[in-house]
Design a protein around this motif. Structure first.
Motif, mmCIF file in Angstrom:
data_model
loop_
_atom_site.group_PDB
_atom_site.id
_atom_site.type_symbol
_atom_site.label_atom_id
_atom_site.label_comp_id
_atom_site.label_asym_id
_atom_site.label_seq_id
_atom_site.Cartn_x
_atom_site.Cartn_y
_atom_site.Cartn_z
ATOM 1 N N ASN A 184 84.173 -3.343 13.654
ATOM 2 C CA ASN A 184 83.606 -2.947 12.371
ATOM 3 C C ASN A 184 84.436 -1.799 11.795
ATOM 4 N N GLY A 185 85.596 -2.109 11.249
ATOM 5 C CA GLY A 185 86.456 -1.107 10.627
ATOM 6 C C GLY A 185 87.624 -0.675 11.489
ATOM 7 N N ARG A 186 88.611 -0.118 10.834
ATOM 8 C CA ARG A 186 89.854 0.324 11.479
ATOM 9 C C ARG A 186 89.583 1.395 12.543
ATOM 10 N N VAL A 206 94.992 -7.847 17.553
ATOM 11 C CA VAL A 206 95.491 -8.250 16.237
ATOM 12 C C VAL A 206 95.080 -7.156 15.247
ATOM 13 N N PRO A 207 95.902 -6.103 15.115
ATOM 14 C CA PRO A 207 95.532 -4.958 14.280
ATOM 15 C C PRO A 207 95.241 -5.310 12.821
ATOM 16 N N ASP A 208 95.984 -6.245 12.244
ATOM 17 C CA ASP A 208 95.753 -6.605 10.843
ATOM 18 C C ASP A 208 94.356 -7.149 10.596
#
Length: 102
Positions: free
Chosen positions: A28-30, A63-65
């Motif tokens: 849920n968010g960066r 998968v950071p993106d």
């Protein structure tokens, strides 16, 4: 303590062919991705304990993106066998929801 369910917007499991099960863990968010995506609760050793598999066989890809982690492991028996209890592996994610991440 914080559970995985508290820092994710979506957690799912599914078949990845007749011999593998895969989990998609969408944070849920960066900030949550950066803080928890590499935590010990999502390690190969933890998956080995939770799902009775060999930690050497567990595959983990961040998968950071997409702010998600994909984790896969081989099934104990092929999909659709006599002892199959979850043919599509759609129920396997449930025990991950209460795993403590902090």
């Amino acid at each position: 303590m914080i559970k995985l369910r508290d820092v994710c917007r979506h957690v799912r499991s599914k078949q990845a062919g007749p011999f593998w099960i895969t989990f998609d863990i969408f944070f849920n968010g960066r900030e949550n991705f950066e803080r928890y995506s590499d935590c010990a609760a999502l390690s190969p050793g933890q998956f080995a304990r939770l799902y009775g598999t060999d930690p050497e066989q567990v595959k983990r890809v961040a998968v950071p993106d997409l702010e998600m982690v994909k984790i896969s492991y081989p099934r104990a028996t092929p999909q659709g066998g006599m002892v199959e209890r979850d043919m599509h592996a759609g129920q396997q994610y449930v025990r991950l929801l209460d795993v403590m991440v902090e």
